[in-house]
Design an enzyme around this catalytic site. Structure first.
Site, mmCIF file in Angstrom:
data_model
loop_
_atom_site.group_PDB
_atom_site.id
_atom_site.type_symbol
_atom_site.label_atom_id
_atom_site.label_comp_id
_atom_site.label_asym_id
_atom_site.label_seq_id
_atom_site.Cartn_x
_atom_site.Cartn_y
_atom_site.Cartn_z
ATOM 1 N N CYS A 265 11.400 14.718 -34.680
ATOM 2 C CA CYS A 265 10.295 15.577 -34.608
ATOM 3 C C CYS A 265 10.237 16.667 -35.732
ATOM 4 C CB CYS A 265 10.449 16.277 -33.266
ATOM 5 S SG CYS A 265 10.240 15.442 -31.935
HETATM 6 N N1 LIG Z 1 12.100 12.551 -28.597
HETATM 7 C C1 LIG Z 1 11.875 14.058 -28.749
HETATM 8 O O1 LIG Z 1 12.206 14.999 -28.653
HETATM 9 C C2 LIG Z 1 10.089 14.397 -28.617
HETATM 10 C C3 LIG Z 1 9.669 15.369 -28.198
HETATM 11 C C4 LIG Z 1 8.258 15.684 -28.317
HETATM 12 C C5 LIG Z 1 7.363 14.718 -28.654
HETATM 13 N N2 LIG Z 1 7.950 13.152 -29.017
HETATM 14 C C6 LIG Z 1 6.914 12.374 -29.587
HETATM 15 O O2 LIG Z 1 7.019 11.332 -28.473
HETATM 16 C C7 LIG Z 1 6.703 10.179 -28.916
HETATM 17 C C8 LIG Z 1 7.745 9.034 -28.359
HETATM 18 O O3 LIG Z 1 8.963 9.559 -29.018
HETATM 19 P P1 LIG Z 1 10.408 9.299 -28.278
HETATM 20 O O4 LIG Z 1 11.338 10.143 -28.784
HETATM 21 O O5 LIG Z 1 10.198 9.256 -26.750
HETATM 22 O O6 LIG Z 1 10.663 7.715 -28.882
HETATM 23 P P2 LIG Z 1 11.668 6.825 -28.388
HETATM 24 O O7 LIG Z 1 12.006 5.912 -29.538
HETATM 25 O O8 LIG Z 1 12.703 7.338 -27.892
HETATM 26 O O9 LIG Z 1 10.862 5.814 -27.301
HETATM 27 C C9 LIG Z 1 9.958 5.050 -27.339
HETATM 28 C C10 LIG Z 1 9.746 3.965 -26.561
HETATM 29 O O10 LIG Z 1 8.767 3.064 -27.098
HETATM 30 C C11 LIG Z 1 8.478 1.650 -27.168
HETATM 31 N N3 LIG Z 1 7.836 1.242 -27.790
HETATM 32 C C12 LIG Z 1 7.419 1.280 -29.086
HETATM 33 N N4 LIG Z 1 6.169 0.570 -29.414
HETATM 34 C C13 LIG Z 1 5.952 0.190 -28.424
HETATM 35 C C14 LIG Z 1 4.612 -0.536 -27.915
HETATM 36 N N5 LIG Z 1 3.718 -0.802 -28.756
HETATM 37 N N6 LIG Z 1 4.468 -0.496 -26.860
HETATM 38 C C15 LIG Z 1 5.335 -0.201 -25.856
HETATM 39 N N7 LIG Z 1 6.412 0.435 -25.940
HETATM 40 C C16 LIG Z 1 6.641 0.756 -27.208
HETATM 41 C C17 LIG Z 1 10.249 1.713 -27.624
HETATM 42 O O11 LIG Z 1 10.752 0.587 -27.591
HETATM 43 C C18 LIG Z 1 10.891 2.863 -27.168
HETATM 44 O O12 LIG Z 1 11.458 2.493 -26.134
HETATM 45 C C19 LIG Z 1 6.449 10.381 -30.346
HETATM 46 O O13 LIG Z 1 5.381 10.401 -30.748
HETATM 47 C C20 LIG Z 1 7.395 11.584 -30.678
HETATM 48 O O14 LIG Z 1 7.064 12.148 -31.861
HETATM 49 C C21 LIG Z 1 9.316 13.230 -29.065
#
Ligand SMILES: NC(=O)c1ccc[n+]([C@@H]2O[C@H](COP(=O)([O-])OP(=O)(O)OC[C@H]3O[C@@H](n4cnc5c(N)ncnc54)[C@H](O)[C@@H]3O)[C@@H](O)[C@H]2O)c1
Length: 413
Positions: A265
């Site tokens: 992030c």
């Molecule tokens: N982790 C954080 O602290 C946080 C906080 C707020 C916002 N975000 C945002 O949330 C979003 C997700 O982040 P995250 O940390 O959960 O990521 P992550 O990598 O932990 O999880 C994402 C998941 O999506 C899956 N994925 C990828 N492409 C895919 C597709 N085409 N179809 C289905 N599944 C798919 C991956 O296999 C993975 O399991 C991002 O935009 C991030 O910037 C993250």
């Protein structure tokens, strides 16, 4: 088929955002289909083993055994859902510009199966216009003819992994939809999960607010990282200064220095903002400068650590303690400790690392805290580490976490 009245939620992406959202929705009475394209992760989750620290195996197993949660790679199951949330990664590409490939793939994969009257919400962090200019056109081009009315909103996720206080329920959620009907449906959905759902006038406002929140952190961390170097050069302990300034009851918020910024992030989202600014003919010079300051921190920390090594030692042994990007998680994505390690090794140091939450990293294993070294760098203070035992060993310690205050062999960043 209309899925509107079913209390079935489909979440695309079962990671740090998607899985906690799934469990919060289960708690609120939803039946959740967790869709992920990473088959091994789906198998792990369905086997009752949580891939994220904030969700316990017990909580996950309870939801699976009650049949209110299941993980799958089958995108067609979104047809059962009245609400679909998209929680896939939005990283940077090689040029450090927004890479929406995964988001586009996810949206393309669900589009043919979205039922009429479904609400589709993007929770992934991205630049303003992502919902309207990317998500909606892909769905409209690929959805079934029967799905005449699909509703759309942006509700950027704010979860802070490893945070014992703030979670999906007690963190207010911003919601910006494309029309009144979508807004009302999105409010209904988030009010069932969160204590507070806050309306903003457009998806773009919600998307921009998310970027502002994380850019605020980036620039304040950069400020304190720069200020730390000024204090160090001037012989003042920066933490004492921060504590002193924090006594002001208004207009000041303490940030602490560190090895840099990590995770998916803080180092990433502000670059979505700088890119978006460039697309609109603007320049975010202040944010770019903050980004550079944070990027220079691992080198600064490496140099500070090497300066603590005795002159006669050619290839110092350096132990890095804590390699995850922040305490309480085993997440090493974008961790600034990677650059710290590379700088130390480039200067001829033999580097080992210890992290109770990270068993393997960069092809090497975590060593015990007793590993013999010339200097130890505390980069991330993981919970449960017995740091005081290091002091009794009498080695030099560079503490980047302000965990071992006032000890003789400890230098603060
Ligand atoms: N982790 C954080 O602290 C946080 C906080 C707020 C916002 N975000 C945002 O949330 C979003 C997700 O982040 P995250 O940390 O959960 O990521 P992550 O990598 O932990 O999880 C994402 C998941 O999506 C899956 N994925 C990828 N492409 C895919 C597709 N085409 N179809 C289905 N599944 C798919 C991956 O296999 C993975 O399991 C991002 O935009 C991030 O910037 C993250």
């Amino acid at each position: 088929m209309s899925a509107q009245r079913s209390k079935i939620l489909a979440i695309i992406g079962q990671g740090y955002v998607g899985l906690p959202l799934a469990m919060a929705a289960v708690d609120a009475g939803w039946t959740v289909i967790g869709i992920d394209n990473f088959a091994a992760k789906v198998e792990q989750i369905n086997g009752g083993s949580s891939p994220v620290e904030d969700i316990s195996d017990t909580q996950l197993q309870a939801a699976i055994s009650k049949s209110v949660y299941t993980a799958t790679t089958d995108f067609s199951l979104v047809s059962r859902a009245s609400v679909i949330t998209i929680c896939v990664p939005t990283p940077l590409d090689d040029k450090r510009e927004p890479d929406l490939t995964l988001l586009r793939n996810a949206v393309t994969a669900i589009a043919p199966y979205i039922s009429n009257e479904t609400l589709v919400v993007s929770e992934s962090t991205s630049y303003p216009g992502t919902l309207r200019d990317i998500v909606i056109p892909i769905i409209n081009q690929n959805k079934s003819k029967d799905s005449k009315s699909v509703h759309f909103a942006s509700a950027p996720e704010r979860v802070n992994p490893g945070d014992a206080i703030w979670n999906q329920k007690n963190t207010p959620r911003l919601i910006g939809a494309i029309d009144q009907e979508s807004q009302e449906r999105a409010l209904d959905f988030y009010e069932s999960i969160c204590g507070a759902a806050i309306s903003v006038s457009t998806p773009e406002v919600a998307e921009a607010a998310k970027l502002l929140e994380n850019t605020f952190r980036l620039v304040n961390i950069a400020l304190i990282n720069e200020f730390t170097q000024l204090c160090s050069a001037g012989g003042i302990n920066v933490h004492e200064v921060i504590d002193a300034a924090s006594s002001k009851p208004y207009g000041f918020m303490p940030f602490r220095p560190g090895v840099g910024v990590g995770g998916h992030c803080i180092p990433v989202d502000p670059l979505y903002l700088t890119w978006w600014a460039r697309q609109n003919g603007s320049k975010a010079a202040f944010i770019e400068s903050a980004d550079s300051i944070n990027h220079a921190m691992p080198k600064y920390v490496a140099e500070r650590a090497l300066s603590m090594v005795g002159e006669n030692i050619k290839n110092p042994k350096i132990l890095i303690i804590g390699v995850a990007y922040k305490p309480g998680v085993g997440d090493v994505r974008e961790t600034p400790v990677s650059e710290l390690r590379a700088h130390l090794m480039a200067k001829g140091a033999e580097v080992a690392w210890h992290d109770p939450l990270v068993p393997i990293w960069e092809g090497t294993n975590s060593v015990g805290l007793e590993w013999e070294c010339d200097v130890a760098i505390i980069a991330t203070n993981q919970p449960g580490m017995k740091l005081t035992e290091l002091i009794s060993k009498g080695i030099q310690i560079l503490d980047c976490t302000n965990s071992l205050n006032g000890q003789k062999s400890v230098s603060s960043l």
